[in-house]
Write an enzyme that holds these catalytic residues in place. Structure first.
Site, mmCIF file in Angstrom:
data_model
loop_
_atom_site.group_PDB
_atom_site.id
_atom_site.type_symbol
_atom_site.label_atom_id
_atom_site.label_comp_id
_atom_site.label_asym_id
_atom_site.label_seq_id
_atom_site.Cartn_x
_atom_site.Cartn_y
_atom_site.Cartn_z
ATOM 1 N N ASP A 197 -0.457 5.085 0.678
ATOM 2 C CA ASP A 197 -0.871 6.124 1.617
ATOM 3 C C ASP A 197 -0.949 5.586 3.042
ATOM 4 O O ASP A 197 -1.541 4.536 3.305
ATOM 5 C CB ASP A 197 -2.242 6.673 1.209
ATOM 6 C CG ASP A 197 -2.153 7.566 -0.004
ATOM 7 O OD1 ASP A 197 -1.731 8.721 0.151
ATOM 8 O OD2 ASP A 197 -2.481 7.097 -1.113
ATOM 9 N N ASP B 3 0.864 -1.171 0.000
ATOM 10 C CA ASP B 3 0.000 0.000 0.000
ATOM 11 C C ASP B 3 0.913 1.237 0.000
ATOM 12 O O ASP B 3 2.099 1.152 0.323
ATOM 13 C CB ASP B 3 -0.878 -0.040 1.256
ATOM 14 C CG ASP B 3 -1.687 1.216 1.442
ATOM 15 O OD1 ASP B 3 -2.362 1.625 0.477
ATOM 16 O OD2 ASP B 3 -1.649 1.795 2.548
ATOM 17 N N ASP C 171 -1.731 -0.417 5.891
ATOM 18 C CA ASP C 171 -2.270 0.075 7.161
ATOM 19 C C ASP C 171 -3.770 -0.154 7.305
ATOM 20 O O ASP C 171 -4.309 -0.002 8.393
ATOM 21 C CB ASP C 171 -2.006 1.580 7.300
ATOM 22 C CG ASP C 171 -2.845 2.384 6.318
ATOM 23 O OD1 ASP C 171 -2.648 2.217 5.097
ATOM 24 O OD2 ASP C 171 -3.727 3.145 6.767
HETATM 25 MG MG LIG Z 1 -3.181 3.098 3.277
#
Ligand SMILES: [Mg+2]
Length: 248
Positions: free
Chosen positions: A11, A9, A180
């Site tokens: 961001d 990922d 996240d």
């Molecule tokens: Mg993310």
């Protein structure tokens, strides 16, 4: 025994999206002659996060987020400005502002020497490609899959199919998805049948009934060892909670 293909990922995993958004909102508001208050940043982030959760559910497309978040923002904050103008200035700001988290470049350098790296991101192509270019990330990543460009988003298996095709179909058992967001990264990776690593620097608690990650790390510096050893005996199912991603 190691993971030999890593799907990242972007961001809030590698990139300080909060700082990028704050600078971009300041630039966007200045375009229409306004200053930015903390309340407005909170409102924007709440509206944006809710819209990206809708992307995860498949009820809107990533491209629709680009302007619609400013339609809603202007309505809520009673700002009399053109949402398209604000959205354009905001996207330019997202491209220009924000850095990798401290230590992320060193970790990427280490793992890129041991594994193939793909980025799988729910975001806008114009934003993510500008950031990747500005930060020189193509030195580490051989594949870049961006939801707005391909029309599907995490956690859908369709976006993982595209990443795997671009990687020439690596064995799933050798792949690790790192991110996240439980709702997009962990749910998506586990649903696709690959191992997952939940990046959880805030130490958010596990909640029953949510997605379960294969591994959990509090810092990216834990990643190279995890990749080399597949977590050894320390890795156990972790996860839970609700969808929480907020992206570009
Ligand atoms: Mg993310």
């Amino acid at each position: 025994m190691s993971y030999t293909t890593l799907l990242f990922d972007f961001d809030h995993t590698l990139f300080d999206t909060d700082a990028s958004e704050a600078a971009a909102l300041t630039a966007s508001m200045a375009t229409v002659g306004l200053s930015t208050t903390p309340e407005e940043l909170d409102a924007y982030q709440r509206i944006n996060a809710a819209m990206w959760r809708d992307v995860e559910r498949g009820t809107i497309t990533p491209l629709e987020v680009r302007t619609e978040r400013f339609v809603r923002f202007c309505a809520e904050r009673r700002i009399d400005a053109d949402p398209v103008v604000m959205a354009d200035a905001f996207v330019a700001g997202l491209c220009d502002h924000g850095e990798l988290y401290e230590g992320a470049a060193e970790v990427l350098h280490l793992v890129a020497g041991r594994a193939r790296l793909a980025m799988v991101t729910n975001g806008l192509g114009e934003v993510q490609r500008a950031r990747v270019a500005r930060l020189g990330m193509d030195r580490w990543f051989e594949v870049l899959v961006i939801s707005a460009e391909v029309g599907v988003a995490k956690p859908s298996p369709a976006i993982f199919d595209l990443a795997f095709a671009a990687l020439a179909d690596p064995a799933k058992v050798d792949c690790l998805m790192i991110g996240d967001s439980l709702g997009s990264d962990i749910l998506g990776g586990s649903g696709y049948g690959i191992a997952t690593c939940w990046y959880n620097p805030a130490g958010r608690p596990v909640v029953d009934g949510g997605p379960r990650a294969t591994h959990e790390i509090a810092s990216l510096v834990e990643l190279p060892t995890l990749v080399d050893t597949r977590g050894g005996q320390a890795g156990g199912p972790r996860g839970g909670g609700t969808s929480d991603s907020a992206v570009a």
